[in-house]
Design a protein around this motif. Structure first.
Motif, PDB file in Angstrom:
ATOM      1  N   THR A   1      74.152  51.461  20.939  1.00  0.00           N
ATOM      2  CA  THR A   1      73.047  52.197  20.415  1.00  0.00           C
ATOM      3  C   THR A   1      72.618  51.787  19.082  1.00  0.00           C
ATOM      4  OG1 THR A   1      73.873  54.017  21.729  1.00  0.00           O
ATOM      5  CG2 THR A   1      72.398  54.389  19.880  1.00  0.00           C
TER       6      THR A   1
ATOM      7  N   SER B   1      72.496  58.147  27.959  1.00  0.00           N
ATOM      8  CA  SER B   1      72.766  57.126  28.589  1.00  0.00           C
ATOM      9  C   SER B   1      73.846  56.951  29.282  1.00  0.00           C
ATOM     10  CB  SER B   1      72.479  55.759  28.019  1.00  0.00           C
ATOM     11  OG  SER B   1      73.391  55.503  27.102  1.00  0.00           O
TER      12      SER B   1
ATOM     13  N   ALA C   1      64.609  53.155  17.921  1.00  0.00           N
ATOM     14  CA  ALA C   1      64.964  54.208  18.841  1.00  0.00           C
ATOM     15  C   ALA C   1      65.876  55.127  17.937  1.00  0.00           C
ATOM     16  CB  ALA C   1      65.904  53.737  19.830  1.00  0.00           C
TER      17      ALA C   1
ATOM     18  N   GLY D   1      60.605  52.545  20.588  1.00  0.00           N
ATOM     19  CA  GLY D   1      61.136  53.966  20.495  1.00  0.00           C
ATOM     20  C   GLY D   1      62.079  54.370  21.470  1.00  0.00           C
ATOM     21  N   TRP D   2      62.479  55.416  22.108  1.00  0.00           N
ATOM     22  CA  TRP D   2      63.883  55.736  22.567  1.00  0.00           C
ATOM     23  C   TRP D   2      63.696  55.229  23.822  1.00  0.00           C
ATOM     24  CZ3 TRP D   2      63.880  58.707  26.985  1.00  0.00           C
ATOM     25  CH2 TRP D   2      62.929  59.345  27.247  1.00  0.00           C
TER      26      TRP D   2
ATOM     27  N   ALA E   1      70.320  61.245  17.078  1.00  0.00           N
ATOM     28  CA  ALA E   1      69.564  60.315  17.791  1.00  0.00           C
ATOM     29  C   ALA E   1      70.591  59.273  18.664  1.00  0.00           C
ATOM     30  CB  ALA E   1      68.702  59.406  17.169  1.00  0.00           C
ATOM     31  N   HIS E   2      71.453  59.180  17.567  1.00  0.00           N
ATOM     32  CA  HIS E   2      72.632  58.259  18.064  1.00  0.00           C
ATOM     33  C   HIS E   2      73.321  58.868  19.255  1.00  0.00           C
ATOM     34  CE1 HIS E   2      74.503  54.477  16.874  1.00  0.00           C
ATOM     35  NE2 HIS E   2      75.473  54.862  17.592  1.00  0.00           N
TER      36      HIS E   2
ATOM     37  N   LEU F   1      71.141  59.429  22.637  1.00  0.00           N
ATOM     38  CA  LEU F   1      71.091  57.931  23.080  1.00  0.00           C
ATOM     39  C   LEU F   1      72.518  57.549  24.038  1.00  0.00           C
ATOM     40  CD1 LEU F   1      68.938  55.772  21.010  1.00  0.00           C
ATOM     41  CD2 LEU F   1      68.257  56.299  23.471  1.00  0.00           C
TER      42      LEU F   1
ATOM     43  N   ALA G   1      64.864  51.699  24.664  1.00  0.00           N
ATOM     44  CA  ALA G   1      66.386  51.842  24.460  1.00  0.00           C
ATOM     45  C   ALA G   1      67.017  52.449  25.184  1.00  0.00           C
ATOM     46  CB  ALA G   1      66.659  52.429  22.940  1.00  0.00           C
ATOM     47  N   PHE G   2      66.726  53.459  25.900  1.00  0.00           N
ATOM     48  CA  PHE G   2      67.667  54.450  26.851  1.00  0.00           C
ATOM     49  C   PHE G   2      67.792  53.600  28.151  1.00  0.00           C
ATOM     50  CE2 PHE G   2      68.050  57.628  29.829  1.00  0.00           C
ATOM     51  CZ  PHE G   2      68.697  58.507  29.322  1.00  0.00           C
TER      52      PHE G   2
END
Lengths: 314, 392
Positions: B331, B191, B339, B258-259, B183-184, B187, B262-263
């Motif tokens: 992140t 991005s 996220a 969620g993502w 995930a890290h 993201l 954050a994104f």
């Protein structure tokens, strides 16, 4: 032949170039000289349409430059500037190859041309693989001029190309320029603020001030018959005679003779200037010099009282 | 290096003396009876034995002495010595565990002591300093990174560090750890890629339009001034509304938390360094070179692709490097809006007062940033226009 007719260029309120008329004959090296901001660089950049003109005409071989596509026009004119303008991320070979590549030359033809040009400018063939930052100032400027000649354009535009060089390197490059121009006979527009450079290189010199051409003449006419006080002052008053004397080789004033050695022990090469002859006479405390040809054979004698009037003999 | 005589490296000398002092003055390791209780510390002699403690001290003293030598090859020796010390740390811990954990209780775990943390930190700092002078910096840096991570990986995989609190925390959640990692990475990298695309287009479009350019730069600068947490929060409401209005978006996993927020926030933050660096890079190309290109008959596209872009490339890449490192750090905060990523462990750990869990989130984040720095350092060198290389 390049003809400028009533050419003007206006930036807002000020006129950088103000209704100038100038004809540069094919094969002639024309120097535009003047102080900074006089419009000489602008005139140069009007010719290859880097700057749009405000009014008037620029004709090359009787064709208005506006009729050409700007890029095609520029591809047909060599361009060399102060500080070389070489692309730092390309090798010398790639730099020189720039215009030929844009013109779509074959690889083989480009390679041959690069070799020719390096030889013409007295550069080591190994230079081709170097990057601009690995060159000395003089070498880089030689490459800059070589690049402008790459596609063998009939016209060459040069904007203070030797301005950033030290005095000795500059003189070497001026001599090379003269040597190359004597064989290639390009139509050259050469911008400089250096009066001595203008006198040395120019077939004819156009003196500019405040966007106008004050006088357009040969070096000796400019020195002997300045049309205005400005031109008079620009060309110096004190050493004008010396400037005139530096325009002509001693061969124009000497007396040809076979047995010259007996006359004087001090010698001078035949292509040295009259100014140099004068300097040698003062230094060696003598009234006559033996003139030598390229093979260091005596061909004549030049005496103290013959030094004046070289420009009228030429 | 042009000269073989070198001035004394005061930085390395002082840092290695400091490392020596901290090694002896602080705890090497701690033994904790359970997850949240404070532990008891053990000094170097008690913890790893006088022999090993002296060996490490000898290495540090060696670095200090070498730093005083005026000869050039010293930098290579110092680099090798520092790497060896860095590699020895997991095995020091192994030794500590064998000595101290044998008779501890079943829930007991070993902690890395303050002295050892300081040693690790100072070693990395000193390596950075010694690499500044190393001849093959771009070769050394990845090599050292691989060797050091390899040493830790080896020690962990052989089960030598199982008693270590950090490893315990990892072993309690190997699945979530891998999820957090992916995930890290997704993201951060995603991005950066999106902001690279947008930032590049914005920078290029502003090249010849000064008013548009200042609008763009002001906007992305403004985005940067919003505190990160606030921006994450601010995006929740509009995104929820959007998903309510267009339910089809749910299929793509977009929602108020969620993502998605954050994104968006990460892209917004990444825009400033990206646009500014790209802009500086593109406008920093010497004007006489561009002028010559135009005067010799290149059209706008040829000028951009053949001259401006390649000459700007090193600074553009530098921008991507800075943006990536920043995005990896940010992140971690993104975990607060759900996220995922390593931030999850940090905030869980903070909530449970379990510092080792915080470390499990923080250390990989730092490692990722270091890896990104190394990768882009190499990339910059590799893609740099050859004429720009410094002559050696």
């Amino acid at each position: 032949m390049i003809e400028l007719q009533d050419l003007s260029c206006q930036f807002g309120e000020s006129r950088a170039v103000d209704r100038i008329n100038l004809t540069i004959n094919t094969g002639e090296l024309c120097v535009l000289v003047g102080r900074s901001g006089c419009g000489k660089s602008t005139t140069l950049r009007l010719i290859n349409r880097l700057i749009p003109r405000s009014s008037g005409q620029i004709r090359i071989d009787d064709q208005d430059v506006e009729q050409f596509d700007a890029r095609q026009l520029r591809l047909g004119m060599g361009y060399a500037i102060q500080g070389t303008g070489l692309f730092p991320h390309w090798t010398v070979a790639r730099n020189i190859a720039m215009v030929p590549r844009l013109l779509g030359w074959s690889r083989q033809r480009i390679d041959t041309r690069i070799r020719e040009l390096l030889e013409l400018f007295d550069l080591d063939p190994a230079t081709a693989a170097r990057y601009p930052h690995q060159l000395s100032g003089g070498q880089a400027q030689r490459v800059g001029v070589a690049r402008s000649l790459a596609a063998d354009p009939p016209i060459l535009l040069m904007d203070e190309p030797f301005g950033a060089l030290d005095a000795i390197t500059r003189e070497a490059l001026q001599n090379e320029m003269l040597r190359i121009q004597s064989t290639l006979r390009k139509t050259v527009v050469f911008v400089t603020h250096d009066i001595d450079e203008a006198l040395k290189l120019g077939d004819r010199i156009a003196v500019m001030d405040q966007g106008q051409i004050l006088q357009h003449d040969t070096p000796s006419t400019l020195l002997r018959e300045p049309a205005s006080e400005f031109v008079d002052r620009l060309f110096g008053t004190g050493d004008r005679g010396l400037k005139l004397a530096s325009l002509y080789p001693v061969s124009t004033v000497m007396t040809p003779t076979k047995d010259a050695v007996s006359t004087s022990m001090t010698t001078i090469p035949h292509d040295e200037s009259v100014r140099q002859a004068l300097s040698l006479m003062v230094w060696h405390d003598t009234h006559a010099l033996t003139v030598m040809d390229d093979r260091r054979e005596p061909i004549g004698v030049v005496r103290w009282d013959q030094l004046a009037g070289g420009d009228r003999n030429a | 290096m042009p000269s073989s005589r070198r001035p004394v490296n005061r930085v390395l000398f002082s840092l290695s003396l400091l490392a020596l002092a901290l090694l002896w003055g602080l705890d090497t390791g701690t033994v904790v009876p359970n997850r949240i209780m404070p532990g008891t510390g053990h000094g170097p002699v008690d913890g790893i034995g006088i022999g090993l403690a002296l060996a490490i001290s000898l290495g540090l003293a060696g670095v200090a002495l070498l730093a005083l030598l005026p000869s050039a090859p010293r930098d290579a020796f110092i680099t090798v010595l520092l790497t060896a010390l860095l590699v020895s740390v997991p095995f020091l811990l192994d030794h500590f565990i064998t000595r101290k954990m044998a008779d501890a209780g079943p829930y007991a775990r070993a902690g890395i002591g303050a002295g050892l943390w300081c040693l690790l930190f100072l070693l990395v700092l000193m390596l950075g300093e010694s690499l500044k002078y190393a001849r093959w910096r771009r070769l050394w840096q990845p090599l050292i990174l691989v060797i050091t991570l390899g040493a830790w990986g080896l020690a962990v995989s052989q089960g030598r560090l199982d008693a270590l609190a950090l490893v315990r925390e990892f072993q309690a959640r190997p699945g979530p750890f891998m999820e957090a990692l992916s995930a890290h990475l997704l993201l951060a990298i995603g991005s950066v890629l999106v902001s690279l695309l947008i930032g590049f287009l914005l920078a290029v479009s502003g090249l010849h339009r000064p008013r548009w350019r200042s609008l763009v730069l002001n906007t992305v600068s403004f985005l940067q001034t919003i505190p990160s947490l606030a921006l994450f929060g601010l995006l929740i409401a509009p995104l929820s509304l959007l998903v309510d209005a267009v339910p089809a978006l749910k299929a793509f996993g977009i929602s108020g938390i969620g993502w998605a927020p954050a994104f968006l926030a990460l892209v917004a933050y990444s825009l400033l360094p990206m646009v500014r660096n790209t802009h500086v890079a593109l406008t920093g190309v010497a004007s006489d070179v561009l002028d010559a290109a135009q005067a010799m008959g290149m059209n706008g596209w040829q000028r951009f692709v053949q001259v401006r872009l390649p000459l700007a490339m090193p600074v553009v890449l530098e921008g991507i490097r800075i943006t990536t490192i920043q995005a990896i750090g940010l992140t971690a905060v993104a975990a607060l809006v759900g996220a995922g990523g390593f931030g999850t462990f940090i905030f869980q750990g903070l909530g449970q007062a379990a510092m080792d869990l915080v470390m499990l989130g923080a250390l990989p984040t730092i490692a990722l940033a270091l890896i990104a720095d190394t990768v882009f350092g190499g990339l910059t060198r590799w893609l740099a226009p050859p004429g720009q290389e410094p002559t050696r």
